[in-house]
Design a protein around this motif. Structure first.
Motif, PDB file in Angstrom:
ATOM      1  N   GLU A   1       0.936  -1.180   0.231  1.00  0.00           N
ATOM      2  CA  GLU A   1       0.036   0.072  -0.038  1.00  0.00           C
ATOM      3  C   GLU A   1       0.848   1.327   0.071  1.00  0.00           C
ATOM      4  O   GLU A   1       1.910   1.062   0.326  1.00  0.00           O
ATOM      5  CB  GLU A   1      -0.811  -0.027   1.147  1.00  0.00           C
ATOM      6  N   LYS A   2       0.024   2.324  -0.245  1.00  0.00           N
ATOM      7  CA  LYS A   2       0.752   3.836  -0.210  1.00  0.00           C
ATOM      8  C   LYS A   2       2.070   3.853  -1.219  1.00  0.00           C
ATOM      9  O   LYS A   2       2.941   4.167  -0.616  1.00  0.00           O
ATOM     10  CB  LYS A   2       1.078   4.031   1.326  1.00  0.00           C
ATOM     11  N   TRP A   3       1.733   3.671  -2.510  1.00  0.00           N
ATOM     12  CA  TRP A   3       2.838   3.600  -3.447  1.00  0.00           C
ATOM     13  C   TRP A   3       3.125   5.472  -3.762  1.00  0.00           C
ATOM     14  O   TRP A   3       2.523   6.111  -3.567  1.00  0.00           O
ATOM     15  CB  TRP A   3       2.484   3.168  -4.965  1.00  0.00           C
ATOM     16  N   PRO A   4       4.499   5.557  -4.448  1.00  0.00           N
ATOM     17  CA  PRO A   4       4.805   6.803  -4.948  1.00  0.00           C
ATOM     18  C   PRO A   4       3.887   7.472  -5.958  1.00  0.00           C
ATOM     19  O   PRO A   4       3.552   6.837  -6.736  1.00  0.00           O
ATOM     20  CB  PRO A   4       6.208   6.766  -5.357  1.00  0.00           C
ATOM     21  N   LYS A   5       3.383   8.569  -5.659  1.00  0.00           N
ATOM     22  CA  LYS A   5       2.637   9.184  -6.491  1.00  0.00           C
ATOM     23  C   LYS A   5       2.892   9.174  -7.990  1.00  0.00           C
ATOM     24  O   LYS A   5       2.289   9.174  -8.879  1.00  0.00           O
ATOM     25  CB  LYS A   5       2.446  10.752  -5.888  1.00  0.00           C
ATOM     26  N   SER A   6       4.125   9.526  -8.099  1.00  0.00           N
ATOM     27  CA  SER A   6       4.828   9.632  -9.333  1.00  0.00           C
ATOM     28  C   SER A   6       4.721   8.650 -10.227  1.00  0.00           C
ATOM     29  O   SER A   6       4.713   8.470 -11.706  1.00  0.00           O
ATOM     30  CB  SER A   6       6.457   9.758  -9.448  1.00  0.00           C
ATOM     31  N   ILE A   7       4.456   7.120  -9.878  1.00  0.00           N
ATOM     32  CA  ILE A   7       4.233   5.954 -10.848  1.00  0.00           C
ATOM     33  C   ILE A   7       2.656   5.655 -10.940  1.00  0.00           C
ATOM     34  O   ILE A   7       2.420   4.468 -11.276  1.00  0.00           O
ATOM     35  CB  ILE A   7       5.113   4.926 -10.439  1.00  0.00           C
ATOM     36  N   LYS A   8       1.814   6.339 -10.208  1.00  0.00           N
ATOM     37  CA  LYS A   8       0.575   5.889 -10.132  1.00  0.00           C
ATOM     38  C   LYS A   8      -0.273   6.804 -10.844  1.00  0.00           C
ATOM     39  O   LYS A   8      -0.091   8.159 -11.050  1.00  0.00           O
ATOM     40  CB  LYS A   8       0.023   5.589  -8.773  1.00  0.00           C
ATOM     41  N   PRO A   9      -1.574   6.446 -11.487  1.00  0.00           N
ATOM     42  CA  PRO A   9      -2.496   6.990 -12.149  1.00  0.00           C
ATOM     43  C   PRO A   9      -3.070   8.435 -11.357  1.00  0.00           C
ATOM     44  O   PRO A   9      -3.252   8.530 -10.107  1.00  0.00           O
ATOM     45  CB  PRO A   9      -3.790   6.239 -12.380  1.00  0.00           C
ATOM     46  N   PHE A  10      -3.728   9.411 -12.024  1.00  0.00           N
ATOM     47  CA  PHE A  10      -4.142  10.643 -11.724  1.00  0.00           C
ATOM     48  C   PHE A  10      -4.947  10.688 -10.799  1.00  0.00           C
ATOM     49  O   PHE A  10      -5.296  11.720  -9.958  1.00  0.00           O
ATOM     50  CB  PHE A  10      -4.470  11.533 -12.762  1.00  0.00           C
ATOM     51  N   TYR A  11      -5.883   9.732 -10.635  1.00  0.00           N
ATOM     52  CA  TYR A  11      -7.146   9.707  -9.915  1.00  0.00           C
ATOM     53  C   TYR A  11      -7.024   9.128  -8.457  1.00  0.00           C
ATOM     54  O   TYR A  11      -7.860   9.125  -7.658  1.00  0.00           O
ATOM     55  CB  TYR A  11      -8.076   8.938 -10.466  1.00  0.00           C
ATOM     56  N   MET A  12      -5.733   8.752  -8.166  1.00  0.00           N
ATOM     57  CA  MET A  12      -5.580   8.337  -6.774  1.00  0.00           C
ATOM     58  C   MET A  12      -5.331   9.454  -5.780  1.00  0.00           C
ATOM     59  O   MET A  12      -4.673  10.298  -5.900  1.00  0.00           O
ATOM     60  CB  MET A  12      -4.379   7.198  -6.687  1.00  0.00           C
ATOM     61  N   LYS A  13      -5.946   9.182  -4.536  1.00  0.00           N
ATOM     62  CA  LYS A  13      -5.873  10.310  -3.485  1.00  0.00           C
ATOM     63  C   LYS A  13      -4.119  10.370  -2.821  1.00  0.00           C
ATOM     64  O   LYS A  13      -4.026   9.399  -2.491  1.00  0.00           O
ATOM     65  CB  LYS A  13      -6.971  10.120  -2.300  1.00  0.00           C
TER      66      LYS A  13
END
Ligand code: 4AD
Length: 430
Positions: free
Chosen positions: A319-331
């Motif tokens: 859980e709680k991955w770096p924002k930079s490698i995940k899609p735009f819609y994740m909080k």
């Protein structure tokens, strides 16, 4: 009386007729053993030359593999195997005498079998996988309804990407330019929860992924679930409950199928809550300590998933991955703006990633910035942004890859056996 072989236990000692196909035949002088299948199970039909007419015996001698047949006989219990039934044949008819069947009861290479997928589906292993797949679908539907999710169908032709633009399949769409085959119905069911609270879709999705792995298809079935007023922890709880329910459902309803697949069910019995959990950061640390050269900010490879699940009987959340490698819609995680509230769920026993989910960004301005930062065209997402403009609420959801779950529970090496007619980069037929 015509019955299905599954109903044999209710007809012991009675004469019945079953219709199906001849799977195999062995003869020993005046006795022939016909292995038949009618779609519901495999049955041994025993024919004694002395017990049938001459015409029937001639047909028994000439019948070929996969001929369509009708067999009448008395149901008896197998002398040694509990729960197994046989037919003592009194009559036998060939409905269609099959030509020389191309798939013999010996090993063929995967290419040959895939070319003949329309026939390969009849083999016992494939029969078991088809039935297990259906049980998994039924388990998913049951669990989600128990948890007050209802099914809302999302479209397959879509105007914009859900999971990044690099894996989109484009299709010419009349005067409107290109449509894209859906990568996930998530964005649409996010709209629907503002109407009905909790929902899910379940259908084919498409990824133009050039990955030639044992876990990737270009067309696969995804179940996306979404719930209003669900935060990250609620999301993980439902994923855990769902997987636990599916496994138990299969153990209860698919004993014959799991036995045909030679699946170690003791391992499946251990799948219970709570599932193991790592933050992405802790996972990278553990991987580096265990010899992986993965760097912070990279996606996990197969070997990495293997290391993280090796010591766990139950699935593992990352859980709680770096924002930079995940899609735009994740909080974004407010306590650490470089992380998002998401999870990947990895199945044990080399099952790989079976679920991806997240809490969704509910702030319209944050979302607009993320859309711009990913180089997406804001105009394509105006309808999606409206969900945040009119009564935005915390909400979360996840997507389960059906074939990945079938692969894990059936213990199948390659995902191409987990969907009736697989589509991969190199295969479009039959
Ligand atoms: O992690 P993914 O890409 O997540 C989504 O698409 C989200 N929009 C889902 C959501 O939140 N509603 O894909 C979800 C799952 C993966 O965990 C994996 O099980 C499966 O879909 N999957 C594939 N299965 C087979 N072949 C592929 N090429 C797959 N790509 C993803």
């Amino acid at each position: 009386m015509y019955i299905l072989s599954k109903d044999f236990p209710d007809h012991v000692g009675t004469e019945v007729t079953i219709k199906g196909w001849l799977y195999n035949k062995r003869s020993s002088g005046p006795i022939a053993f016909l292995e038949m299948r009618d779609g519901f199970s495999w049955t041994q039909a025993v024919v004694a030359k002395a017990g049938v007419t001459t015409e029937v015996w001639v047909d028994v001698e000439k019948v070929t593999h996969e001929s369509a047949v009708e067999v009448t006989g008395t149901v008896s219990k197998h002398l040694k195997k509990a729960g197994v039934f046989e037919l003592q044949v009194t009559n036998f008819k060939i409905l269609q005498l099959a030509e020389d069947y191309p798939i013999a009861l010996k090993d063929h290479g995967p290419d040959f079998l895939l070319e003949n997928r329309h026939l390969w589906l009849r083999s016992k292993r494939q029969w078991a996988i088809l039935r297990l797949r259906d049980a998994i679908i039924t388990g998913i539907n049951q669990y989600l309804h128990q948890e007050d999710f209802i099914k809302v169908d999302s479209p397959i032709f879509t105007p914009n990407a859900c999971e990044g633009t690099s894996t989109l399949f484009a299709v010419p769409y009349f005067d409107l330019g290109s449509a894209y085959l859906s990568q996930s119905g998530q964005l649409y069911i996010e709209a629907a929860i503002a109407s009905i609270g909790r929902c899910y879709d379940f259908g084919p999705v498409f990824r133009a992924e050039k990955s030639k792995t044992k876990r990737h298809l270009t067309e696969f079935w995804m179940m996306d679930a979404e719930a209003a007023f669900f935060e990250h922890e609620d999301n993980l709880r439902v994923q855990e409950g769902l997987i636990r329910y599916i496994v138990r459902y299969c153990l209860e309803h698919c004993q014959e199928e799991l036995a045909a697949l030679e699946r170690n069910i003791e391992n499946l019995k251990k799948v219970d809550a709570p599932f193991t959990r790592y933050t992405y950061e802790a996972a990278i640390k553990k991987l580096n300590e265990n010899g992986s050269d993965i760097k912070f900010g990279e996606d996990l490879g197969n070997d990495d998933e293997g290391i993280l699940t090796k010591d766990s009987d139950v699935p593992v959340f990352i859980e709680k991955w770096p924002k930079s490698i995940k899609p735009f819609y994740m909080k974004t995680d407010p306590s650490n703006p470089e992380r998002v509230f998401n999870d990947d769920l990895i199945a044990p026993e080399n099952g790989g990633e079976i679920i991806g989910g997240s809490q969704r960004e509910e702030d319209v301005n944050v979302l607009i910035n993320r859309i711009k930062a990913e180089g997406l065209n804001q105009a394509d997402y105006e309808w999606y942004l409206d969900i945040r403009r009119y009564g935005s609420v915390p909400h979360s959801g996840f997507g389960l890859g059906l074939e990945r779950v079938v692969r894990w529970i059936s213990g199948t090496e390659h995902i191409r056996e987990c969907i009736p007619f697989p589509r991969t980069i190199g295969r479009l037929r039959p």
